[in-house]
Motif scaffolding. Structure first.
Motif, PDB file in Angstrom:
ATOM      1  N   PRO A 226       0.814  -1.222   0.000  1.00 16.23           N
ATOM      2  CA  PRO A 226       0.000   0.000   0.000  1.00 16.23           C
ATOM      3  C   PRO A 226       0.844   1.268   0.000  1.00 16.23           C
TER       4      PRO A 226
ATOM      5  N   SER B  74      -5.313  -1.130  -5.750  1.00 13.66           N
ATOM      6  CA  SER B  74      -4.503  -0.177  -6.512  1.00 13.66           C
ATOM      7  C   SER B  74      -4.988  -0.025  -7.950  1.00 13.66           C
TER       8      SER B  74
ATOM      9  N   ARG C 182      -0.992   4.489  -0.992  1.00 11.70           N
ATOM     10  CA  ARG C 182      -2.159   4.284  -0.139  1.00 11.70           C
ATOM     11  C   ARG C 182      -1.699   4.227   1.317  1.00 11.70           C
TER      12      ARG C 182
END
Length: 485
Positions: free
Chosen positions: A88, A273, A93
């Protein structure tokens, strides 16, 4: 001739046309067959107890060396730090980053243990090429064991901007570990630039552009080189797969079911993603704002499962199932299903044929290192009547495939407009865009990617001796200011 040693988290099973025979597998396996060598990594087996043992399997000049992981190692190294922390963070993210110091300790422990397993198999003149984010500390562990071979590293996913990487508490240790490699390869120039920014601004290091295009890096008491190496595909091979599959059952079934309607095609692993929810909503916006497309186009999303034991992936599957059901409930008719959401995996030959049968390729990740699906979609097209690629600006492929319709995956209206444009684009413009992208794909195919990296890694000793003086932090900032201007 020196042997090539490939190290990756998984050793991909090689079956011609099989689902695993993608970019990394095809590119490095070809190199291994040419030079002779070894592919080393995790077998995919998770053991409850015992002492995992290396299994060696010979295929001509290539040795496959695989080993299982104990459950604790799998949980900490793979599920934990690699995929709950690094994945991530490297895909921007930070809100999904889960960090546990025990997972990081497990990540380093498994890298050290894997390196220890490899050492007895090495020869003095072997060239070692390590792949991807699971194995960032691998060279550091080999160096600690006394290995002096040339060691390269290629990152298949994005390298994040410094302020994003700082969200990982152990960012300093990770970049320090990277500096134990001789050569670092990134997918794009922005990824390389992000790494250099970290070195200069967070590690008090120095970088210097070399005449041959590589960047010399000095940090953490190490000198190494870095460059961008966009990975490619074999476009003509994919085109042949697509032609061969045109009359196959999957394509015949698709065409018979659609009754002449146009097809928007997407293929992605089920991952947050990839921008899948945004993609579904943009297709819904297309139907809302362009009523003439209703009952005239269907969107096929193939999303094979991945990392199903992680909560974030369970969540994205539930959200997609809810979105597809909601949109179909709103727009479907007795003889038309707007979205086909397929949660399974297909072989490459089938996908290539489906790409060729579709009018739009819809590839809109929120962030991606390269995204070979975009390149495979273009490669599979009929040169006389090609489809149109709608591509996220945040995929590495957007740096090369300028003939695509480039979109921001967070702009739902913009993506809907791009889909409408793609469906209406005249044949002459579609052909021109296709030819431009195919020329680029042929010029930078997967062999070029592999050979450039191996050439630079092989010659790295000469590059060190010829290195120019390093650039100061102030000079780096001045050049960055010019780049941004």
């Amino acid at each position: 001739m020196s042997r090539l040693i490939i190290v990756s988290n998984r050793v991909a099973p090689i079956s011609e046309g099989g689902p695993a025979a993608g970019g990394l597998a095809v590119g490095v396996y070809d190199a291994l067959k040419e030079t002779g060598g070894m592919w080393f990594g995790w077998s995919g087996d998770v053991l409850a107890s015992g002492q995992p043992q290396i299994q060696l399997e010979e295929h001509g000049p290539v040795t496959f060396a695989t080993i299982g992981l104990l459950r604790r190692d799998y949980d900490q190294y793979y599920r934990g730090f690699s995929n709950a922390t690094l994945w991530p963070a490297f895909h921007y993210r930070a809100d999904l980053v889960q960090y546990d110091r025990h997972d990081f300790e497990g990540y380093r422990r498994v890298n050290g243990w894997l390196a220890h397993q490899l050492v007895p198999l090495l020869r003095d003149d072997d060239i070692i090429w390590v792949h991807d984010y699971h194995l960032i500390p691998f060279a550091e562990a080999l160096r600690a064991a006394g290995v002096k071979n040339r060691i390269g590293f290629f990152l298949h996913i994005p390298f994040p901007a410094s302020q994003v990487l700082l969200a990982v508490p152990t960012h300093h240790e990770l970049v320090k570990a990277l500096c134990s490699f001789d050569l670092l390869g990134f997918q794009t120039k922005p990824d390389l630039r992000a790494f250099c920014d970290y070195v200069v601004n967070e590690a008090d290091g120095s970088v210097m552009q070399q005449p041959d295009g590589l960047t010399r890096v000095e940090a953490f008491g190490q000198t190494l080189f870095a460059g961008d190496y966009p990975i490619g595909v074999y476009p003509d091979e994919i085109a042949e797969l697509a032609r061969a599959g045109e009359r196959g059952k999957p394509v015949r079934t698709l065409k018979a079911t659609l009754h002449g309607r146009k097809v928007i095609m997407s293929v992605d692993r089920l991952d947050y993603s990839k921008g899948l929810v945004e993609r579904f909503r943009a297709f819904e916006r297309l139907l809302d704002q362009h009523p003439t497309q209703r009952n005239n186009v269907s969107f096929v999303q193939i999303a094979p499962p991945t990392r199903a034991d992680l909560h974030a992936y369970q969540d994205i599957r539930l959200r997609l199932e809810a979105e597809s059901g909601r949109i179909n409930g709103r727009y479907a008719e007795l003889d038309w299903t707007p979205i086909w959401y397929i949660h399974r995996q297909y072989e490459r030959a089938v996908l290539a044929a489906l790409f060729r049968a579709s009018q739009v390729g819809y590839v809109t990740p929120l962030r991606d290192g390269m995204n070979l699906v975009a390149k495979e979609y273009v490669s599979a097209q009929d040169p006389e009547d090609p489809g149109v690629l709608v591509l996220s600006r945040f995929a590495g492929a957007a740096q090369e495939l300028t003939g695509a319709l480039i979109v921001n995956p967070l702009d739902i209206d913009g993506m809907a407009d791009a889909l409408a444009m793609a469906l209406a684009l005249p044949l002459a413009e579609r052909v021109a865009r296709y030819r431009d992208m195919m020329a680029q794909l042929r010029e930078n195919n997967v062999s070029v990617w592999r050979d450039r990296f191996m050439r630079d890694l092989t010659q790295i000793g000469d590059k060190r001796r010829a290195a120019l003086p390093l650039r100061s932090k102030a000079a780096h900032e001045a050049v960055q200011g010019q780049d941004q201007g």
